[in-house]
Design an enzyme around this catalytic site. Structure first.
Site, PDB file in Angstrom:
ATOM      1  N   ASP A  88       0.806  -1.230   0.000  1.00 19.74           N
ATOM      2  CA  ASP A  88       0.000   0.000   0.000  1.00 19.74           C
ATOM      3  C   ASP A  88       0.836   1.276   0.000  1.00 19.74           C
ATOM      4  OD1 ASP A  88      -2.178  -1.725   0.142  1.00 19.74           O
ATOM      5  OD2 ASP A  88      -2.128  -1.730   2.331  1.00 19.74           O
TER       6      ASP A  88
ATOM      7  N   LYS B  64       1.680   2.018  -5.184  1.00 16.66           N
ATOM      8  CA  LYS B  64       2.219   1.451  -6.439  1.00 16.66           C
ATOM      9  C   LYS B  64       1.278   1.703  -7.606  1.00 16.66           C
ATOM     10  CE  LYS B  64       2.350  -2.547  -4.368  1.00 16.66           C
ATOM     11  NZ  LYS B  64       2.080  -2.141  -2.977  1.00 16.66           N
TER      12      LYS B  64
ATOM     13  N   GLY C 258      -4.575  -4.529  -3.618  1.00 15.27           N
ATOM     14  CA  GLY C 258      -5.581  -3.492  -3.813  1.00 15.27           C
ATOM     15  C   GLY C 258      -4.830  -2.258  -4.256  1.00 15.27           C
ATOM     16  N   HIS C 259      -4.859  -1.967  -5.546  1.00 18.25           N
ATOM     17  CA  HIS C 259      -4.094  -0.846  -6.096  1.00 18.25           C
ATOM     18  C   HIS C 259      -5.058   0.251  -6.525  1.00 18.25           C
ATOM     19  CE1 HIS C 259      -0.506  -3.670  -7.181  1.00 18.25           C
ATOM     20  NE2 HIS C 259      -0.807  -3.681  -5.903  1.00 18.25           N
TER      21      HIS C 259
ATOM     22  N   GLN D 238       1.998  -6.085  -3.308  1.00 17.90           N
ATOM     23  CA  GLN D 238       2.542  -6.209  -1.953  1.00 17.90           C
ATOM     24  C   GLN D 238       3.841  -5.397  -1.795  1.00 17.90           C
ATOM     25  OE1 GLN D 238       1.399  -9.521  -3.475  1.00 17.90           O
ATOM     26  NE2 GLN D 238      -0.515  -8.702  -2.734  1.00 17.90           N
TER      27      GLN D 238
HETATM   28  P1  GDP Z   1      -0.840   0.197  -3.546  1.00 17.99           P
HETATM   29  O1  GDP Z   1      -1.409  -1.061  -3.032  1.00 17.99           O
HETATM   30  O2  GDP Z   1       0.634   0.289  -3.334  1.00 17.99           O
HETATM   31  O3  GDP Z   1      -1.208   0.489  -4.975  1.00 17.99           O
HETATM   32  O4  GDP Z   1      -1.469   1.362  -2.657  1.00 17.99           O
HETATM   33  P2  GDP Z   1      -3.028   1.495  -2.218  1.00 17.99           P
HETATM   34  O5  GDP Z   1      -3.792   1.956  -3.389  1.00 17.99           O
HETATM   35  O6  GDP Z   1      -3.495   0.266  -1.529  1.00 17.99           O
HETATM   36  O7  GDP Z   1      -2.933   2.581  -1.090  1.00 17.99           O
HETATM   37  C1  GDP Z   1      -2.462   3.851  -1.351  1.00 17.99           C
HETATM   38  C2  GDP Z   1      -3.563   4.862  -1.017  1.00 17.99           C
HETATM   39  O8  GDP Z   1      -3.007   6.153  -0.956  1.00 17.99           O
HETATM   40  C3  GDP Z   1      -4.644   4.949  -2.082  1.00 17.99           C
HETATM   41  O9  GDP Z   1      -5.836   5.355  -1.480  1.00 17.99           O
HETATM   42  C4  GDP Z   1      -4.105   6.035  -3.019  1.00 17.99           C
HETATM   43  O10 GDP Z   1      -5.120   6.699  -3.758  1.00 17.99           O
HETATM   44  C5  GDP Z   1      -3.496   6.970  -2.029  1.00 17.99           C
HETATM   45  N1  GDP Z   1      -2.311   7.700  -2.482  1.00 17.99           N
HETATM   46  C6  GDP Z   1      -1.322   7.338  -3.354  1.00 17.99           C
HETATM   47  N2  GDP Z   1      -0.370   8.293  -3.411  1.00 17.99           N
HETATM   48  C7  GDP Z   1      -0.747   9.264  -2.550  1.00 17.99           C
HETATM   49  C8  GDP Z   1      -0.165  10.516  -2.147  1.00 17.99           C
HETATM   50  O11 GDP Z   1       0.914  10.927  -2.561  1.00 17.99           O
HETATM   51  N3  GDP Z   1      -0.885  11.256  -1.218  1.00 17.99           N
HETATM   52  C9  GDP Z   1      -2.067  10.833  -0.712  1.00 17.99           C
HETATM   53  N4  GDP Z   1      -2.688  11.588   0.177  1.00 17.99           N
HETATM   54  N5  GDP Z   1      -2.625   9.650  -1.066  1.00 17.99           N
HETATM   55  C10 GDP Z   1      -1.972   8.900  -1.969  1.00 17.99           C
HETATM   56  P1  IMO Z   2      -0.925  -4.272  -2.174  1.00 20.93           P
HETATM   57  O1  IMO Z   2      -0.516  -4.840  -3.511  1.00 20.93           O
HETATM   58  C1  IMO Z   2      -0.781  -4.689   2.163  1.00 20.93           C
HETATM   59  C2  IMO Z   2      -0.659  -8.793   3.733  1.00 20.93           C
HETATM   60  C3  IMO Z   2      -1.861  -9.288   4.510  1.00 20.93           C
HETATM   61  C4  IMO Z   2      -1.158 -10.250   5.454  1.00 20.93           C
HETATM   62  C5  IMO Z   2      -0.066 -10.870   4.581  1.00 20.93           C
HETATM   63  C6  IMO Z   2      -0.460 -12.205   3.947  1.00 20.93           C
HETATM   64  O2  IMO Z   2      -2.217  -3.561  -2.185  1.00 20.93           O
HETATM   65  O3  IMO Z   2       0.208  -3.499  -1.579  1.00 20.93           O
HETATM   66  P2  IMO Z   2      -2.108 -12.902   2.008  1.00 20.93           P
HETATM   67  O4  IMO Z   2      -3.577 -12.744   1.854  1.00 20.93           O
HETATM   68  O5  IMO Z   2      -1.309 -12.282   0.922  1.00 20.93           O
HETATM   69  O6  IMO Z   2      -1.702 -14.332   2.237  1.00 20.93           O
HETATM   70  O7  IMO Z   2      -1.744 -12.133   3.365  1.00 20.93           O
HETATM   71  O8  IMO Z   2       0.174  -9.930   3.566  1.00 20.93           O
HETATM   72  N1  IMO Z   2      -0.974  -8.276   2.376  1.00 20.93           N
HETATM   73  C7  IMO Z   2      -0.955  -6.972   2.050  1.00 20.93           C
HETATM   74  N2  IMO Z   2      -0.752  -5.873   2.813  1.00 20.93           N
HETATM   75  N3  IMO Z   2      -0.977  -4.571   0.837  1.00 20.93           N
HETATM   76  C8  IMO Z   2      -1.150  -5.654   0.066  1.00 20.93           C
HETATM   77  O9  IMO Z   2      -1.203  -5.590  -1.287  1.00 20.93           O
HETATM   78  C9  IMO Z   2      -1.190  -6.932   0.668  1.00 20.93           C
HETATM   79  N4  IMO Z   2      -1.370  -8.190   0.207  1.00 20.93           N
HETATM   80  C10 IMO Z   2      -1.217  -9.002   1.258  1.00 20.93           C
HETATM   81  O10 IMO Z   2      -2.499  -8.249   5.182  1.00 20.93           O
HETATM   82  O11 IMO Z   2      -0.520  -9.538   6.483  1.00 20.93           O
HETATM   83 MG    MG Z   3      -2.891  -1.700  -1.729  1.00 25.27          MG
END
Ligand code: GDP
Ligand code: IMO
Ligand code: MG
Length: 444
Positions: A12, A15, A39-40, A229
């Protein structure tokens, strides 16, 4: 030319936002590991897309590929494609015939094992996303998995199920003493999954991933690898056993797609860094803000402002200061050529700002992580204070460029560059594609 985007921390990091930003110059965007545990988020002109399996390049209409290193739940895939089509996108997604299929019994077993771990007081509960990721990779390594290519041949699919399913039933009933359900009904599984196979074939969605990427590259296409991840939940280089079951680190881009490491190694490898730290699930977090009420209030402010709730499960994320030993480890493991630092806006206006510069372990200062998680949990952070930066008009900063960032924010970034020994290519100052300060285009 290739660009690989890797999570530097615990997932998170943003990416999806970076893949979307730089995916503009890519022709093909490939996921190389993981499944619908990811979850991207992509935000374009205020429209938010949460992608779990479909590569983030879909928002810009790029060809998306799920590589052989992925685990694919066809139910999720078709549901997500349907949702994106309803929103007016037209995703072109190809799936490697060598990728493994997440079956309903994998999801059931994921939940059962997590409960068993929780009941056992062994302390090894992971807090998985419950998507069946671990059990599917177990079957892959155990040579009893179902691959996407198997869905295309009903006879092969039946053979695979007739071997695997009675084992799963025995596990659920005889080992765990529970009742097996629909997830262990061979005929029903065969009917549903052969139908997925028919759809995949009819829609021309399956590919020999290695050959497909070779052809696209030979034709001059730019290929982007989208890690899911993060480095610290990599099964080899992360905080085992509190990890996912695949290799999000840069080496995974080669093994998970069938492109040689010399190809990805000649390209850029960009580490995505969140300006602080978040974690969903169990495991150590030396810089976690949970020591007292003041720290908890600070964590809660950052959580609310940064929207730090799991994209997949909605769980509140644990919050901590930036952990620099973790980033030194990530830079070494992944061989970063650059960094993208997100969420700088979330830290604006704080009364205090710190980073975990080093750890103290057995009275000694260390700059990187010990290799066992138990030793990592014993590490105390050596914190360094930074001057907080004020809240500013981030949209204007994104338009005006790096020098428009508050001086204190530039100091923070320059400290990071020095510690991690990689230049910062981009800075996220908000979730939208437009809310990014771009210094270097990795394709250039
Ligand atoms: P990922 O799994 O690495 O793709 O990241 P996620 O989407 O799960 O979580 C990142 C969260 O932060 C999402 O809600 C994005 O929309 C948000 N986000 C990404 N870059 C920024 C940033 O520079 N500032 C803020 N405030 N939010 C961001
Ligand atoms: P993105 O791509 C954050 C964590 C789970 C748990 C561990 C193992 O959005 O960054 P799993 O279901 O993969 O066997 O769970 O990894 N986990 C993540 N944490 N972002 C993710 O994906 C994750 N995918 C798995 O919370 O601790
Ligand atoms: Mg994510």
């Amino acid at each position: 030319m290739t660009v690989t985007i890797v999570g530097s921390q615990l997932g998170d990091e943003g990416k999806g936002a970076l893949v979307d930003l730089w995916g503009g110059d890519a022709d093909v965007v490939v996921r190389y590991q993981g499944g619908d545990n990811a979850g991207h988020t992509v935000v374009e002109g205020g429209e938010e897309y949460a992608l779990s399996l479909v590569p983030s390049g879909a928002v810009r209409g790029k060809v998306g590929v799920l590589g052989n290193g992925c685990v694919v739940n066809p139910r999720t895939l078709f549901e997500e494609l349907g949702t994106l089509r309803e929103r007016g996108l037209d995703p072109d997604v190809r799936v490697a015939r060598r990728a493994h299929v997440i079956m309903p019994y994998h999801r059931r077993l994921d939940g059962i094992e997590e409960e068993a771990k929780a009941d056992s007081d062994s302390g090894v509960e992971v807090g998985t996303t419950g998507r069946g990721i671990g059990p599917t990779y177990e079957d892959k390594a155990g040579r009893r998995g179902v691959r996407v290519g198997d869905l295309l041949d009903p006879d092969v699919l039946r053979d695979r199920l007739e071997y695997a399913v009675p084992q799963k039933r025995a596990l659920i009933e005889d080992v765990y003493g529970l009742e097996a359900g629909e997830e262990c009904d061979v005929d029903a599984l065969h009917e549903e999954y052969a139908e997925f196979g028919r759809r995949l074939r009819e829609e021309g969605m399956t590919v020999n991933c290695s050959a497909f990427l070779h052809e696209r590259r030979a034709a001059g296409d730019n290929v982007m690898f989208e890690g899911a991840q993060g480095t610290l939940i990599d099964v080899d280089h992360g905080s085992y056993p509190y990890v996912t079951s695949s290799n999000p680190t840069a080496g995974g881009a080669a093994t998970g797609t069938g492109v040689g490491p010399t190809v990805t190694g000649r390209g850029e490898v960009v580490g995505v860094v969140k300006a602080y730290l978040s974690r969903v699930g169990e495991g150590p977090m030396p810089t976690e803000l949970d020591g007292d009420e003041r720290e908890e209030a600070l964590a809660s402010d950052i959580r609310e402002k940064g929207g730090e709730f799991g994209t997949v499960t909605g769980r509140p994320r644990r919050i901590g200061w930036l952990d620099v030993p973790m980033l030194r480890h990530a830079a070494r493991v992944n061989g970063y050529t650059g960094l993208a630092v997100n969420h700088l806006d979330v830290l604006a206006g704080l009364e205090e700002l710190r980073v975990g510069h080093a750890y103290e372990l057995d009275g000694e200062e260390r700059l990187s992580l010990p290799a066992t998680t138990e030793r990592w949990a014993e590490c105390e952070p050596v914190l360094r204070e930074f001057e907080p930066w004020p809240e500013v008009d981030w949209g204007a900063v994104a338009d005006d460029g790096y020098d428009a960032l508050p001086a204190a924010a530039r100091d923070y970034l320059e400290y990071l560059e020095e510690q991690v020994d990689a230049p910062v290519h981009a800075i996220g100052v908000g979730p939208d594609r437009e809310q990014t300060v771009v210094r270097t285009n990795p394709w250039a």
